[in-house]
Design a protein around this motif. Structure first.
Motif, PDB file in Angstrom:
ATOM      1  N   TYR A  53      -8.182  -7.127  -1.248  1.00 14.17           N
ATOM      2  CA  TYR A  53      -7.384  -6.655  -2.379  1.00 14.17           C
ATOM      3  C   TYR A  53      -8.005  -5.375  -2.909  1.00 14.17           C
ATOM      4  CZ  TYR A  53      -4.762 -11.021  -2.434  1.00 14.17           C
ATOM      5  OH  TYR A  53      -3.941 -12.058  -2.080  1.00 14.17           O
ATOM      6  N   LYS A  54      -7.270  -4.275  -2.815  1.00 16.10           N
ATOM      7  CA  LYS A  54      -7.764  -2.974  -3.261  1.00 16.10           C
ATOM      8  C   LYS A  54      -7.505  -2.748  -4.749  1.00 16.10           C
ATOM      9  CE  LYS A  54      -9.069  -1.854   0.888  1.00 16.10           C
ATOM     10  NZ  LYS A  54      -8.517  -0.665   1.554  1.00 16.10           N
ATOM     11  N   THR A  55      -6.390  -3.271  -5.228  1.00 11.88           N
ATOM     12  CA  THR A  55      -6.121  -3.303  -6.664  1.00 11.88           C
ATOM     13  C   THR A  55      -5.607  -4.697  -7.005  1.00 11.88           C
ATOM     14  OG1 THR A  55      -3.804  -2.567  -6.527  1.00 11.88           O
ATOM     15  CG2 THR A  55      -5.501  -0.851  -6.695  1.00 11.88           C
ATOM     16  N   CYS A  56      -5.858  -5.137  -8.235  1.00  8.03           N
ATOM     17  CA  CYS A  56      -5.561  -6.514  -8.629  1.00  8.03           C
ATOM     18  C   CYS A  56      -4.693  -6.522  -9.874  1.00  8.03           C
ATOM     19  CB  CYS A  56      -6.877  -7.257  -8.885  1.00  8.03           C
ATOM     20  SG  CYS A  56      -6.680  -8.847  -9.714  1.00  8.03           S
TER      21      CYS A  56
ATOM     22  N   MET B  37       0.805  -1.215   0.000  1.00  6.28           N
ATOM     23  CA  MET B  37       0.000   0.000   0.000  1.00  6.28           C
ATOM     24  C   MET B  37       0.849   1.281   0.000  1.00  6.28           C
ATOM     25  SD  MET B  37      -3.117  -1.092  -0.090  1.00  6.28           S
ATOM     26  CE  MET B  37      -4.108   0.322   0.409  1.00  6.28           C
ATOM     27  N   ILE B  38       2.164   1.125   0.115  1.00  4.69           N
ATOM     28  CA  ILE B  38       3.051   2.295   0.168  1.00  4.69           C
ATOM     29  C   ILE B  38       3.195   2.889  -1.235  1.00  4.69           C
ATOM     30  CG2 ILE B  38       5.401   3.068   0.661  1.00  4.69           C
ATOM     31  CD1 ILE B  38       5.560   0.836   2.762  1.00  4.69           C
ATOM     32  N   ASP B  39       3.163   4.191  -1.321  1.00  9.65           N
ATOM     33  CA  ASP B  39       3.246   4.868  -2.624  1.00  9.65           C
ATOM     34  C   ASP B  39       4.504   4.486  -3.388  1.00  9.65           C
ATOM     35  OD1 ASP B  39       0.840   6.125  -2.239  1.00  9.65           O
ATOM     36  OD2 ASP B  39       1.708   8.037  -1.589  1.00  9.65           O
ATOM     37  N   SER B  40       5.625   4.407  -2.693  1.00  7.79           N
ATOM     38  CA  SER B  40       6.881   4.108  -3.378  1.00  7.79           C
ATOM     39  C   SER B  40       6.845   2.720  -4.016  1.00  7.79           C
ATOM     40  CB  SER B  40       8.062   4.207  -2.406  1.00  7.79           C
ATOM     41  OG  SER B  40       7.899   3.296  -1.321  1.00  7.79           O
ATOM     42  N   HIS B  41       6.209   1.754  -3.343  1.00  6.21           N
ATOM     43  CA  HIS B  41       6.083   0.411  -3.910  1.00  6.21           C
ATOM     44  C   HIS B  41       5.173   0.436  -5.128  1.00  6.21           C
ATOM     45  CE1 HIS B  41       5.847  -4.012  -3.962  1.00  6.21           C
ATOM     46  NE2 HIS B  41       4.578  -3.823  -4.289  1.00  6.21           N
ATOM     47  N   GLN B  42       4.045   1.116  -5.013  1.00  4.95           N
ATOM     48  CA  GLN B  42       3.105   1.173  -6.127  1.00  4.95           C
ATOM     49  C   GLN B  42       3.698   1.910  -7.316  1.00  4.95           C
ATOM     50  OE1 GLN B  42      -0.816   2.454  -4.889  1.00  4.95           O
ATOM     51  NE2 GLN B  42      -0.721   1.262  -3.013  1.00  4.95           N
ATOM     52  N   ASN B  43       4.555   2.895  -7.062  1.00 12.46           N
ATOM     53  CA  ASN B  43       5.218   3.604  -8.153  1.00 12.46           C
ATOM     54  C   ASN B  43       6.255   2.723  -8.837  1.00 12.46           C
ATOM     55  OD1 ASN B  43       3.739   5.952  -7.723  1.00 12.46           O
ATOM     56  ND2 ASN B  43       5.260   6.824  -6.334  1.00 12.46           N
ATOM     57  N   GLU B  44       6.959   1.901  -8.039  1.00 14.95           N
ATOM     58  CA  GLU B  44       7.976   1.017  -8.604  1.00 14.95           C
ATOM     59  C   GLU B  44       7.357  -0.155  -9.344  1.00 14.95           C
ATOM     60  OE1 GLU B  44      12.007  -1.438  -7.255  1.00 14.95           O
ATOM     61  OE2 GLU B  44      10.743  -0.483  -5.731  1.00 14.95           O
ATOM     62  N   PHE B  45       6.233  -0.681  -8.798  1.00 12.46           N
ATOM     63  CA  PHE B  45       5.564  -1.835  -9.401  1.00 12.46           C
ATOM     64  C   PHE B  45       4.091  -1.509  -9.634  1.00 12.46           C
ATOM     65  CE2 PHE B  45       8.904  -3.589  -6.552  1.00 12.46           C
ATOM     66  CZ  PHE B  45       9.752  -4.085  -7.539  1.00 12.46           C
ATOM     67  N   PRO B  46       3.789  -0.692 -10.635  1.00 12.96           N
ATOM     68  CA  PRO B  46       2.410  -0.241 -10.839  1.00 12.96           C
ATOM     69  C   PRO B  46       1.435  -1.348 -11.238  1.00 12.96           C
ATOM     70  CG  PRO B  46       3.809   0.432 -12.678  1.00 12.96           C
ATOM     71  CD  PRO B  46       4.727  -0.093 -11.614  1.00 12.96           C
ATOM     72  N   GLU B  47       1.950  -2.500 -11.699  1.00 19.19           N
ATOM     73  CA  GLU B  47       1.073  -3.602 -12.094  1.00 19.19           C
ATOM     74  C   GLU B  47       0.835  -4.593 -10.949  1.00 19.19           C
ATOM     75  OE1 GLU B  47      -0.357  -3.397 -15.154  1.00 19.19           O
ATOM     76  OE2 GLU B  47       0.737  -1.503 -15.143  1.00 19.19           O
ATOM     77  N   ASP B  48       1.358  -4.303  -9.772  1.00 19.49           N
ATOM     78  CA  ASP B  48       1.233  -5.214  -8.633  1.00 19.49           C
ATOM     79  C   ASP B  48      -0.146  -5.084  -7.984  1.00 19.49           C
ATOM     80  OD1 ASP B  48       1.912  -7.104  -6.768  1.00 19.49           O
ATOM     81  OD2 ASP B  48       3.444  -5.902  -5.756  1.00 19.49           O
ATOM     82  N   PHE B  49      -0.422  -5.997  -7.079  1.00 15.44           N
ATOM     83  CA  PHE B  49      -1.606  -5.956  -6.241  1.00 15.44           C
ATOM     84  C   PHE B  49      -1.357  -4.992  -5.073  1.00 15.44           C
ATOM     85  CE2 PHE B  49      -1.525  -9.872  -8.470  1.00 15.44           C
ATOM     86  CZ  PHE B  49      -2.791 -10.407  -8.541  1.00 15.44           C
ATOM     87  N   ALA B  50      -2.427  -4.427  -4.542  1.00 13.08           N
ATOM     88  CA  ALA B  50      -2.354  -3.647  -3.298  1.00 13.08           C
ATOM     89  C   ALA B  50      -3.450  -4.174  -2.390  1.00 13.08           C
ATOM     90  CB  ALA B  50      -2.536  -2.164  -3.578  1.00 13.08           C
ATOM     91  N   TYR B  51      -3.103  -4.449  -1.134  1.00 14.55           N
ATOM     92  CA  TYR B  51      -4.068  -5.132  -0.279  1.00 14.55           C
ATOM     93  C   TYR B  51      -3.843  -4.852   1.191  1.00 14.55           C
ATOM     94  CZ  TYR B  51      -0.140  -8.489  -0.371  1.00 14.55           C
ATOM     95  OH  TYR B  51       1.113  -9.077  -0.318  1.00 14.55           O
TER      96      TYR B  51
END
Length: 234
Positions: free
Chosen positions: A170-173, A139-153
């Motif tokens: 799962y908030k994003t899939c 859920m961290i912004d830096s992780h989502q920026n590095e791996f934009p195609e990943d899941f967030a949960y």
């Protein structure tokens, strides 16, 4: 096409291709009897060719450091099967049925003791602690920026009235993102359906009442251990 595959997936390519060939062996009778296909050898080759395309499309989400890498490697092959059967006019519900039964049969080729040990490890306090940690990272912004195609949960703790041991929202899939990018949104629910057989094979009950693919705000996975009689039925 292979040169465009991420090196992390390239290392597992032979194993993933072998798993695909096994699935096609297990699906053979269903492809004939339920999908009413006759040129099975041609279908097999078409699926394997499509799988080569899928391998180059698989997003890198952190390799061994991300538990979701394994999800992609185990389930993306069903995208190839779905694409090919869809092109041959097989109805989506029939595709989903064939894929679920094929995946279940494949999972059950592993010894029961091995499968149940994997399930106990998944449900263990140690693994739950790892899931909490990875959920927070996702859920961290830096992780989502590095791996934009990943899941967030988010990791979900049970409340006093709940009958599950833990949950994941799962908030994003990653599969939803993949499907939207490559025109596979109509076959996405079939991929979602594979989750139930995957967990049941390991002695885990999955309860889920909504999915991102179905238009919900999140996928609400809830996990508990299957009773002995339920394991014997699976």
């Amino acid at each position: 096409m292979a040169e465009n595959m991420h090196p992390y997936y390239e290392a597992y390519r032979s194993a993933m291709e072998a798993a695909m060939r096994q699935r096609l062996d297990l699906a053979d009778a269903m492809l004939r009897e339920r999908a009413h296909l006759t040129e099975i050898d041609g279908i097999r080759q078409e699926v394997m060719d499509e799988f080569e395309i899928v391998l180059t499309q698989m997003p890198y989400v952190g390799g061994a450091a991300s538990r979701m890498s394994d999800f992609f490697m185990r389930l993306m092959g069903f995208m190839a099967i779905s694409r090919v059967l869809r092109r041959h006019g097989v109805p989506l519900p029939v595709i989903g049925e064939i894929e679920r039964e094929t995946y279940q049969a494949q999972l059950l080729t592993a010894p029961e003791a091995e499968r149940l040990a994997s399930g106990r490890q998944f449900m263990s306090p140690e693994h739950q602690a790892l899931l909490r940690e990875q959920a927070a990272t996702s859920m961290i912004d830096s992780h989502q920026n590095e791996f934009p195609e990943d899941f967030a949960y988010d990791f979900v703790e049970p409340g006093p009235e709940d009958n599950f041991e833990f949950g994941i929202n799962y908030k994003t899939c990653g599969f939803c993102k993949f499907a939207a990018r490559h025109g596979d949104k109509d076959i996405l629910p079939n991929i979602c359906g594979l989750d139930f057989v995957a967990y049941a094979a390991r002695g885990i009950r999955l309860e889920r009442t909504q999915t991102l693919a179905g238009g919900a705000s999140h996928c609400n996975f809830r996990f508990s251990r299957l009773a002995l009689e339920e394991k014997s039925d699976s």
